[in-house]
Design a protein around this motif. Structure first.
Motif, PDB file in Angstrom:
ATOM      1  N   MET A  81      22.348  57.273  41.760  1.00  0.00           N
ATOM      2  CA  MET A  81      21.922  55.886  41.623  1.00  0.00           C
ATOM      3  C   MET A  81      20.933  55.551  42.730  1.00  0.00           C
ATOM      4  O   MET A  81      21.235  55.758  43.897  1.00  0.00           O
ATOM      5  N   ASP A  82      19.785  55.026  42.348  1.00  0.00           N
ATOM      6  CA  ASP A  82      18.745  54.705  43.323  1.00  0.00           C
ATOM      7  C   ASP A  82      18.712  53.196  43.540  1.00  0.00           C
ATOM      8  O   ASP A  82      17.903  52.480  42.967  1.00  0.00           O
ATOM      9  N   MET A  83      19.627  52.693  44.395  1.00  0.00           N
ATOM     10  CA  MET A  83      19.677  51.270  44.721  1.00  0.00           C
ATOM     11  C   MET A  83      19.772  51.112  46.219  1.00  0.00           C
ATOM     12  O   MET A  83      20.486  51.855  46.893  1.00  0.00           O
ATOM     13  N   GLY A  84      19.035  50.122  46.735  1.00  0.00           N
ATOM     14  CA  GLY A  84      19.078  49.850  48.157  1.00  0.00           C
ATOM     15  C   GLY A  84      20.314  49.073  48.547  1.00  0.00           C
ATOM     16  O   GLY A  84      21.045  48.553  47.702  1.00  0.00           O
ATOM     17  N   ASP A  85      20.526  48.981  49.838  1.00  0.00           N
ATOM     18  CA  ASP A  85      21.694  48.281  50.362  1.00  0.00           C
ATOM     19  C   ASP A  85      21.715  46.826  49.918  1.00  0.00           C
ATOM     20  O   ASP A  85      22.760  46.312  49.507  1.00  0.00           O
ATOM     21  N   ASP A  86      20.570  46.148  49.985  1.00  0.00           N
ATOM     22  CA  ASP A  86      20.527  44.736  49.602  1.00  0.00           C
ATOM     23  C   ASP A  86      20.861  44.555  48.129  1.00  0.00           C
ATOM     24  O   ASP A  86      21.530  43.591  47.745  1.00  0.00           O
ATOM     25  N   GLN A  87      20.405  45.471  47.289  1.00  0.00           N
ATOM     26  CA  GLN A  87      20.681  45.363  45.853  1.00  0.00           C
ATOM     27  C   GLN A  87      22.162  45.576  45.560  1.00  0.00           C
ATOM     28  O   GLN A  87      22.751  44.869  44.736  1.00  0.00           O
ATOM     29  N   LEU A  88      22.774  46.518  46.242  1.00  0.00           N
ATOM     30  CA  LEU A  88      24.202  46.742  46.051  1.00  0.00           C
ATOM     31  C   LEU A  88      25.015  45.529  46.497  1.00  0.00           C
ATOM     32  O   LEU A  88      26.027  45.188  45.884  1.00  0.00           O
ATOM     33  N   LYS A  89      24.560  44.870  47.535  1.00  0.00           N
ATOM     34  CA  LYS A  89      25.256  43.676  48.002  1.00  0.00           C
ATOM     35  C   LYS A  89      25.141  42.533  46.996  1.00  0.00           C
ATOM     36  O   LYS A  89      26.071  41.734  46.833  1.00  0.00           O
ATOM     37  N   VAL A  90      24.007  42.445  46.313  1.00  0.00           N
ATOM     38  CA  VAL A  90      23.846  41.439  45.258  1.00  0.00           C
ATOM     39  C   VAL A  90      24.858  41.700  44.144  1.00  0.00           C
ATOM     40  O   VAL A  90      25.545  40.790  43.670  1.00  0.00           O
ATOM     41  N   VAL A  91      24.955  42.951  43.727  1.00  0.00           N
ATOM     42  CA  VAL A  91      25.915  43.306  42.686  1.00  0.00           C
ATOM     43  C   VAL A  91      27.337  43.014  43.158  1.00  0.00           C
ATOM     44  O   VAL A  91      28.145  42.431  42.421  1.00  0.00           O
ATOM     45  N   LEU A  92      27.651  43.381  44.393  1.00  0.00           N
ATOM     46  CA  LEU A  92      28.986  43.146  44.933  1.00  0.00           C
ATOM     47  C   LEU A  92      29.345  41.675  44.892  1.00  0.00           C
ATOM     48  O   LEU A  92      30.448  41.297  44.475  1.00  0.00           O
ATOM     49  N   ARG A  93      28.419  40.830  45.314  1.00  0.00           N
ATOM     50  CA  ARG A  93      28.684  39.388  45.344  1.00  0.00           C
ATOM     51  C   ARG A  93      29.048  38.857  43.958  1.00  0.00           C
ATOM     52  O   ARG A  93      29.927  38.005  43.811  1.00  0.00           O
ATOM     53  N   HIS A  94      28.397  39.379  42.933  1.00  0.00           N
ATOM     54  CA  HIS A  94      28.641  38.880  41.575  1.00  0.00           C
ATOM     55  C   HIS A  94      29.912  39.454  40.967  1.00  0.00           C
ATOM     56  O   HIS A  94      30.669  38.733  40.303  1.00  0.00           O
ATOM     57  N   VAL A  95      30.162  40.737  41.177  1.00  0.00           N
ATOM     58  CA  VAL A  95      31.348  41.320  40.541  1.00  0.00           C
ATOM     59  C   VAL A  95      32.627  40.798  41.192  1.00  0.00           C
ATOM     60  O   VAL A  95      33.669  40.726  40.528  1.00  0.00           O
ATOM     61  N   VAL A  96      32.566  40.413  42.453  1.00  0.00           N
ATOM     62  CA  VAL A  96      33.728  39.784  43.084  1.00  0.00           C
ATOM     63  C   VAL A  96      34.039  38.453  42.406  1.00  0.00           C
ATOM     64  O   VAL A  96      35.200  38.104  42.188  1.00  0.00           O
ATOM     65  N   LEU A  97      33.011  37.706  42.024  1.00  0.00           N
ATOM     66  CA  LEU A  97      33.224  36.460  41.301  1.00  0.00           C
ATOM     67  C   LEU A  97      33.890  36.709  39.957  1.00  0.00           C
ATOM     68  O   LEU A  97      34.794  35.972  39.552  1.00  0.00           O
ATOM     69  N   VAL A  98      33.439  37.745  39.257  1.00  0.00           N
ATOM     70  CA  VAL A  98      34.034  38.081  37.970  1.00  0.00           C
ATOM     71  C   VAL A  98      35.500  38.484  38.153  1.00  0.00           C
ATOM     72  O   VAL A  98      36.382  38.079  37.376  1.00  0.00           O
ATOM     73  N   GLU A  99      35.776  39.263  39.177  1.00  0.00           N
ATOM     74  CA  GLU A  99      37.148  39.677  39.452  1.00  0.00           C
ATOM     75  C   GLU A  99      38.039  38.467  39.735  1.00  0.00           C
ATOM     76  O   GLU A  99      39.156  38.349  39.205  1.00  0.00           O
ATOM     77  N   GLN A 100      37.552  37.532  40.548  1.00  0.00           N
ATOM     78  CA  GLN A 100      38.308  36.319  40.852  1.00  0.00           C
ATOM     79  C   GLN A 100      38.577  35.512  39.589  1.00  0.00           C
ATOM     80  O   GLN A 100      39.679  34.979  39.388  1.00  0.00           O
ATOM     81  N   TYR A 101      37.575  35.419  38.745  1.00  0.00           N
ATOM     82  CA  TYR A 101      37.671  34.684  37.481  1.00  0.00           C
ATOM     83  C   TYR A 101      38.774  35.286  36.615  1.00  0.00           C
ATOM     84  O   TYR A 101      39.633  34.567  36.075  1.00  0.00           O
ATOM     85  N   ALA A 102      38.784  36.601  36.482  1.00  0.00           N
ATOM     86  CA  ALA A 102      39.798  37.270  35.673  1.00  0.00           C
ATOM     87  C   ALA A 102      41.193  37.085  36.269  1.00  0.00           C
ATOM     88  O   ALA A 102      42.175  36.893  35.532  1.00  0.00           O
ATOM     89  N   ILE A 103      41.294  37.128  37.582  1.00  0.00           N
ATOM     90  CA  ILE A 103      42.588  36.944  38.238  1.00  0.00           C
ATOM     91  C   ILE A 103      43.148  35.558  37.949  1.00  0.00           C
ATOM     92  O   ILE A 103      44.345  35.395  37.668  1.00  0.00           O
ATOM     93  N   ARG A 104      42.287  34.546  37.987  1.00  0.00           N
ATOM     94  CA  ARG A 104      42.749  33.183  37.711  1.00  0.00           C
ATOM     95  C   ARG A 104      43.268  33.062  36.273  1.00  0.00           C
ATOM     96  O   ARG A 104      44.263  32.381  36.012  1.00  0.00           O
ATOM     97  N   ILE A 105      42.589  33.683  35.340  1.00  0.00           N
ATOM     98  CA  ILE A 105      43.024  33.614  33.944  1.00  0.00           C
ATOM     99  C   ILE A 105      44.340  34.367  33.768  1.00  0.00           C
ATOM    100  O   ILE A 105      45.242  33.913  33.052  1.00  0.00           O
ATOM    101  N   ALA A 106      44.473  35.510  34.440  1.00  0.00           N
ATOM    102  CA  ALA A 106      45.726  36.262  34.383  1.00  0.00           C
ATOM    103  C   ALA A 106      46.879  35.432  34.951  1.00  0.00           C
ATOM    104  O   ALA A 106      48.005  35.476  34.421  1.00  0.00           O
ATOM    105  N   GLU A 107      46.619  34.686  36.008  1.00  0.00           N
ATOM    106  CA  GLU A 107      47.652  33.815  36.582  1.00  0.00           C
ATOM    107  C   GLU A 107      48.065  32.741  35.584  1.00  0.00           C
ATOM    108  O   GLU A 107      49.259  32.392  35.499  1.00  0.00           O
ATOM    109  N   ALA A 108      47.086  32.231  34.828  1.00  0.00           N
ATOM    110  CA  ALA A 108      47.406  31.231  33.794  1.00  0.00           C
ATOM    111  C   ALA A 108      48.278  31.851  32.706  1.00  0.00           C
ATOM    112  O   ALA A 108      49.213  31.212  32.202  1.00  0.00           O
ATOM    113  N   HIS A 109      47.997  33.097  32.346  1.00  0.00           N
ATOM    114  CA  HIS A 109      48.859  33.794  31.386  1.00  0.00           C
ATOM    115  C   HIS A 109      50.285  33.891  31.922  1.00  0.00           C
ATOM    116  O   HIS A 109      51.258  33.671  31.195  1.00  0.00           O
TER     117      HIS A 109
END
Length: 232
Positions: free
Chosen positions: A1-29
């Motif tokens: 994978m040819d991605m720079g450090d800054d680009q990986l951090k952008v992806v990290l910031r977004h996927v953490v949001l998705v993970e948090q979102y899924a956790i909240r829905i699982a808690e509602a279940h």
């Protein structure tokens, strides 16, 4: 994978949001909401239904910010060939982000919303979202699949992107690991409480975590700081 450090951090910031979102829905279940029947949550068709739930509580500007931010991240993720070890989770997460962005942009109110030039990034998924309503739409297996995919991409990004904190950040992390309270730590290091909070908030965003416990645990796992032997 040819991605720079800054680009990986952008992806990290977004996927953490998705993970948090899924956790909240699982808690509602877990609290007895739903469960829903939808198992294919990766496409625009389902995200149109989810967006209607978002629209009940979230300002149009925030939704527009999510669409813009998620769309850019999906494009970034789609522009590279992921490592084989993470390819499936990477592609699924990118597809999910793109579908969320597309569904929001289809809404006339959101599409017409102008983005300010100094628009802040999305730091977390707000509590105002009706997670119980989303739990009534989504099947628990689909929620877990989303959480697991986002978590796997987050781990990959953390492993490949983060450099060691600087001396000042390490001092803050070690103090927290030693059990110091924020006020005492700030005083010892010569900072105001507000300045210390800014330092920590920046670190948690960089690490892609949501709390002090997660941040310190991550720093320990990376070998940057140590936990005193008398600490449980």
């Amino acid at each position: 994978m040819d991605m720079g450090d800054d680009q990986l951090k952008v992806v990290l910031r977004h996927v953490v949001l998705v993970e948090q979102y899924a956790i909240r829905i699982a808690e509602a279940h877990e609290l007895g909401c739903g469960p829903g029947e939808h198992t294919d949550i990766w496409g625009v068709e389902f995200q149109r239904k989810a967006q209607k739930v978002w629209k009940e509580t979230l300002p149009t500007l925030f939704q527009r910010q999510v669409a813009d931010s998620y769309g850019r991240c999906a494009w970034l993720m789609g522009s590279v060939s992921p490592d084989e070890s993470i390819a499936g989770d990477w592609e699924d997460t990118a597809k999910y982000l793109g579908a969320v962005a597309a569904a929001i942009n289809e809404d006339p109110d959101c599409a017409e919303q102008e983005m300010p030039s100094d628009s802040p990034g999305i730091a977390q998924m707000p509590e105002a979202i009706h997670y119980e309503r989303l739990a009534e739409l989504m099947h628990p297996d689909a929620v877990e699949e989303l959480r697991a995919a986002a978590a796997a991409v987050a781990r990959f990004c953390r492993f490949n992107s983060l450099s060691a904190p600087n001396e000042m950040q390490l001092a803050c992390l070690q103090g927290l690991a030693n059990g110091e309270k924020h006020a005492d730590l700030a005083k010892r290091l010569g900072y105001s409480n507000r300045h210390l909070q800014r330092i920590l908030a920046d670190l948690w965003r960089e690490f892609g975590v949501a709390s002090t416990i997660e941040g310190v645990s991550h720093a320990v796992a990376q070998g940057w700081i140590t936990v005193p032997k008398n600490t449980p």
